[in-house]
Design a protein around this motif. Sequence first.
Motif, PDB file in Angstrom:
ATOM      1  N   HIS A  36      -8.355   4.454   4.284  1.00  0.00           N
ATOM      2  CA  HIS A  36      -8.570   4.934   5.644  1.00  0.00           C
ATOM      3  C   HIS A  36      -8.440   3.806   6.653  1.00  0.00           C
ATOM      4  O   HIS A  36      -7.880   3.975   7.741  1.00  0.00           O
ATOM      5  N   ALA A  37      -8.946   2.611   6.283  1.00  0.00           N
ATOM      6  CA  ALA A  37      -8.892   1.462   7.198  1.00  0.00           C
ATOM      7  C   ALA A  37      -7.456   1.057   7.468  1.00  0.00           C
ATOM      8  O   ALA A  37      -7.083   0.726   8.598  1.00  0.00           O
ATOM      9  N   ASP A  38      -6.597   1.051   6.405  1.00  0.00           N
ATOM     10  CA  ASP A  38      -5.202   0.673   6.581  1.00  0.00           C
ATOM     11  C   ASP A  38      -4.482   1.680   7.490  1.00  0.00           C
ATOM     12  O   ASP A  38      -3.667   1.311   8.339  1.00  0.00           O
ATOM     13  N   GLY A  94       8.111   5.493   7.750  1.00  0.00           N
ATOM     14  CA  GLY A  94       8.678   6.821   7.930  1.00  0.00           C
ATOM     15  C   GLY A  94       8.994   7.530   6.648  1.00  0.00           C
ATOM     16  O   GLY A  94       8.892   8.746   6.541  1.00  0.00           O
ATOM     17  N   THR A  95       9.438   6.789   5.613  1.00  0.00           N
ATOM     18  CA  THR A  95       9.826   7.416   4.354  1.00  0.00           C
ATOM     19  C   THR A  95       8.747   7.325   3.296  1.00  0.00           C
ATOM     20  O   THR A  95       8.744   8.106   2.355  1.00  0.00           O
ATOM     21  N   ASN A  96       7.863   6.389   3.430  1.00  0.00           N
ATOM     22  CA  ASN A  96       6.912   6.152   2.351  1.00  0.00           C
ATOM     23  C   ASN A  96       5.557   6.801   2.588  1.00  0.00           C
ATOM     24  O   ASN A  96       4.789   6.974   1.667  1.00  0.00           O
ATOM     25  N   ASP A  97       5.238   7.095   3.858  1.00  0.00           N
ATOM     26  CA  ASP A  97       3.923   7.680   4.125  1.00  0.00           C
ATOM     27  C   ASP A  97       3.768   9.009   3.411  1.00  0.00           C
ATOM     28  O   ASP A  97       2.693   9.369   2.946  1.00  0.00           O
ATOM     29  N   SER A 144       0.823  -1.204   0.000  1.00  0.00           N
ATOM     30  CA  SER A 144       0.000   0.000   0.000  1.00  0.00           C
ATOM     31  C   SER A 144       0.861   1.260   0.000  1.00  0.00           C
ATOM     32  O   SER A 144       0.513   2.262  -0.609  1.00  0.00           O
ATOM     33  N   SER A 145       2.010   1.185   0.685  1.00  0.00           N
ATOM     34  CA  SER A 145       2.862   2.365   0.801  1.00  0.00           C
ATOM     35  C   SER A 145       3.868   2.483  -0.325  1.00  0.00           C
ATOM     36  O   SER A 145       4.616   3.451  -0.402  1.00  0.00           O
TER      37      SER A 145
END
Length: 624
Positions: A562-564, A550-553, A491-492
Amino acid sequence: MKFMKLGSKPDTFQSDGNNIRYVASELASDITVNVGDVKFYLHKFPLLSKSTSLQKLVANASEANCDEVHIHDIPGGPTAFEICAKFCYGMTVTLNAYNVIAARCAAEYLGMHEAIEKGNLIYKIDVFLNSSIFRSWKDSIIVLQTTKSQSRLCEELKLISHCIDAIASKASIDVNRVDWSYTYNRKKLPEENGDDPNLNGIRSRMVPKDWWVEDLSELEVDLYKRVIVTIKNKGIVSSEVIGEAVKAYAYRRFPGFNKGVFQFNDVSKCRAILDTIVWLLPSEKGCVSCSFLLKLLRASISLDSGEMAKAELVKRIGQQLEEASVNDLLIRAADGEGTLYDVHVVQKILEVFMMRDTDSEPQLEDGDEIQEIRKPGILSEASKLMVAKLVDGYLTEIAKDPNLPLSAFVGLAEMVSNFPRPGHDGIYRAIDMYLKEHPGISKSERKRICKLMDCKKLSVDACMHAVQNERLPLRVVVQVLFFEQVRANASSGSSTPDLPKAIRDLNSASYGSSRSATTNTEEDWDAAASAEELRALRGELAALRMGNGGTNDKVNGDAKSHADRAAMSRMKGLLMSKRIFSKIWSNKGGQGENSGSDSSESLGSANLEEAKSTPSRKGRHSVS
């Protein structure tokens, strides 16, 4: 109601007590007719002029110097005889739907035919029946009901067959020609009530296609069966309307049937009614709802009906199982079965459903050799999905039964294991419920039941519940955590780690056999996870996610659901010691080709110190 008046003279029949009837006349009576326990003091001439039977009886009595005759078996008893006697005297008598059959049978018994006198009673009654009664919808039904007391003679006189044909003909008529009253208490469409706004204020009385079903529900089962069969044979009424009629009859005959409540006062009679209802069901699929069929099956089991009726219902239900609901399938087991619900009958229904994909039929080929020609599957993916969800819900309910054996639960679940299911939350809920209600099952049984679900197909909420679930084996919790990490990385936008062979083998039967030296370790994997182990595993995953996130968000934050995001936020709040998770991920030696990737190695070592500094989340909960 139609009626016919016969005669013109005033009625001079009078009573003396309950058992004596006489004609008020200046002439003394010269014959006494005993009908049952009632004496009729009458006169020979008017009676003998119209009745051949009375002629013979009086002649025999005269030979014995007696002026009294006995008639004990006349149809309709004293009441019907009095109608015939009044007709002989020319007195006024009124015939209607309630007494015309008794009068007709009594007249037949007394021999009141045209041969003895023109315009005799039999002739007049037949004219009344054909010209009035059989042309009236409700009168025909009333008359048919009154034939039951004299069914044998009515059959001989063809009164029943004529009446049934009249009813069936009216039920089969075009609804636009229905201009008589009928009983209809079910909901109508707006246009059927004349309330359609498109009518611009013009009232229009529209007759529903099943206008006749409630009136016929008043008939006894044997007559009802004959009427429905006659309607079917005419081939005009659709199978859907026939199905509605049978449904209405079941609701009428079994109080509480619509709500699944069965009250059987006369078991043998109710069993006969139920068998007839099943026999009358149209052969076309969908003519009645699956819910109604399941109610019939439930009643059939309660009444201990014949196997043929049960088998027919199972077959019909299986052909439209995707329409059922979980509550419909919760059929109570018979007394003495041991379990709360009849799981065996649901298995048979499911077998019928699955046979729709493998139907075959023999066909003759060259040389008269019979070969089996397999039809293409007729089950749609949508039907399979609906049935899979249905079975998951059913398993969740029956899992609450403390007496349900594991073999029954697993056997039913495995029947739909190949059906397409995007998510496995349903089967997870069922498994969790079974583990909750059966805490004493062995480690091997716990492993067996957990193999029914695919951890990769659990939703975020289900994963969050699973990693806090002390009832699950440790191997399952580890798999859930790993696949949740895989999903978070995907996902990220991070690289997705390969699944180490040690983890892939957690649910493999060969894992323990190939490593006989580590039998105790294998048993530990199958044991239920302790609270401490769950906290440790959750903490490690939180550390891993914090490192990756930390780097991918910042780059791919919008791509996350939203759930993830909510799940990751909750996971990051968990604290842990690294002992358990490190033991799982650190050993790569000899683990096979999938265990040596960089990403897999990083799962066991990355950001462990970050996990230690993560705020602690105390306690756990279960939502099952």
